[in-house]
Design an enzyme around this catalytic site. Sequence first.
Site, PDB file in Angstrom:
ATOM      1  N   HIS A   1      14.164 -19.146   4.388  1.00  0.00           N
ATOM      2  CA  HIS A   1      14.839 -19.769   5.524  1.00  0.00           C
ATOM      3  C   HIS A   1      16.250 -20.183   5.089  1.00  0.00           C
ATOM      4  O   HIS A   1      16.415 -20.755   4.008  1.00  0.00           O
ATOM      5  CB  HIS A   1      14.042 -20.985   6.014  1.00  0.00           C
ATOM      6  CG  HIS A   1      14.663 -21.622   7.210  1.00  0.00           C
ATOM      7  ND1 HIS A   1      14.551 -21.077   8.477  1.00  0.00           N
ATOM      8  CD2 HIS A   1      15.460 -22.711   7.323  1.00  0.00           C
ATOM      9  CE1 HIS A   1      15.235 -21.830   9.324  1.00  0.00           C
ATOM     10  NE2 HIS A   1      15.798 -22.828   8.654  1.00  0.00           N
TER      11      HIS A   1
ATOM     12  N   GLU B   1      19.849 -17.149  -0.982  1.00  0.00           N
ATOM     13  CA  GLU B   1      18.666 -16.389  -0.552  1.00  0.00           C
ATOM     14  C   GLU B   1      18.314 -15.230  -1.482  1.00  0.00           C
ATOM     15  O   GLU B   1      17.161 -15.067  -1.876  1.00  0.00           O
ATOM     16  CB  GLU B   1      18.887 -15.820   0.856  1.00  0.00           C
ATOM     17  CG  GLU B   1      19.014 -16.885   1.917  1.00  0.00           C
ATOM     18  CD  GLU B   1      19.093 -16.289   3.311  1.00  0.00           C
ATOM     19  OE1 GLU B   1      18.278 -15.438   3.656  1.00  0.00           O
ATOM     20  OE2 GLU B   1      20.001 -16.699   4.065  1.00  0.00           O
TER      21      GLU B   1
HETATM   22  C1  GAR Z   1      18.287 -14.303   6.577  1.00  0.00           C
HETATM   23  O1  GAR Z   1      19.390 -15.161   6.534  1.00  0.00           O
HETATM   24  C2  GAR Z   1      17.004 -15.102   6.625  1.00  0.00           C
HETATM   25  O2  GAR Z   1      17.040 -16.253   5.837  1.00  0.00           O
HETATM   26  C3  GAR Z   1      16.928 -15.461   8.074  1.00  0.00           C
HETATM   27  O3  GAR Z   1      17.358 -14.299   8.752  1.00  0.00           O
HETATM   28  C4  GAR Z   1      18.249 -13.558   7.921  1.00  0.00           C
HETATM   29  C5  GAR Z   1      17.724 -12.153   7.767  1.00  0.00           C
HETATM   30  O4  GAR Z   1      18.642 -11.336   7.095  1.00  0.00           O
HETATM   31  N1  GAR Z   1      15.604 -15.871   8.461  1.00  0.00           N
HETATM   32  C6  GAR Z   1      15.358 -16.830   9.333  1.00  0.00           C
HETATM   33  O5  GAR Z   1      16.220 -17.404   9.952  1.00  0.00           O
HETATM   34  C7  GAR Z   1      13.884 -17.147   9.527  1.00  0.00           C
HETATM   35  N2  GAR Z   1      13.720 -18.405  10.193  1.00  0.00           N
HETATM   36  P1  GAR Z   1      18.199  -9.979   6.389  1.00  0.00           P
HETATM   37  O6  GAR Z   1      17.443  -9.151   7.432  1.00  0.00           O
HETATM   38  O7  GAR Z   1      19.502  -9.336   6.000  1.00  0.00           O
HETATM   39  O8  GAR Z   1      17.339 -10.309   5.197  1.00  0.00           O
END
Ligand code: GAR
Length: 206
Positions: free
Chosen positions: A114, A185
Amino acid sequence: MPDKKANIAVLVSGGGTNLQALIDAQRSGILKSGRIVLTISNRSDAYALNRARDAGIDTRVITKKDCGSAAEFERRIAEALDEYGIDLIVLAGFMSILSADFTRRFERRIINVHPSLIPSFCGEGFYGLHVHEAALKKGVKVTGATVHFVNEIPDGGEIIMQKAVRVRDGDTPEALQRRVMHAAEWKILPAAAEKICAEMIKDGRI
Ligand code: GAR
């Protein structure tokens, strides 16, 4: 038994940069106690599917629309997970909330990344760019990312890892999102996946 590895499924909905971080970590040996064997997307147009295919990982597209109901959607996901003998489910930008039935069935076997320091800016409605918009609106000086176990409360499961990232003057939601991904992340998700896989092997859970 040094060769024992946890089978990992990564659930995605979008660009898949966190999936890419896991793939890269597997290649570099940071992720060594688990191997990614399946990617499931709830969107057929998710770029993450290309990343998985390029890495030779099997993919499944399971959409709520095709399934007709949330229960059937989850039944089909669980069926695919069983088929691949999945030990750990990683939610990497998976934009669908899983039911209590599902999360209880895979207790302490689902982790999620998250893009904030939980308990700030989390729960229903806080996903993707919205999280960074809310952080900037509030004026916080520090934000970051969290990896946590998934239970029946959205973003409410036990915290596994967190990393803080400084907010800069003039940050846009997009700039902040990029920095949080890059600095937090993409580092803590592979590290947390490795930690949990290693613990599962040590505890004899796989
Ligand atoms: C990421 O920033 C992840 O942390 C977020 O969506 C993005 C996905 O990016 N997730 C959430 O907000 C879940 N609540 P990605 O598809 O490039 O990994």
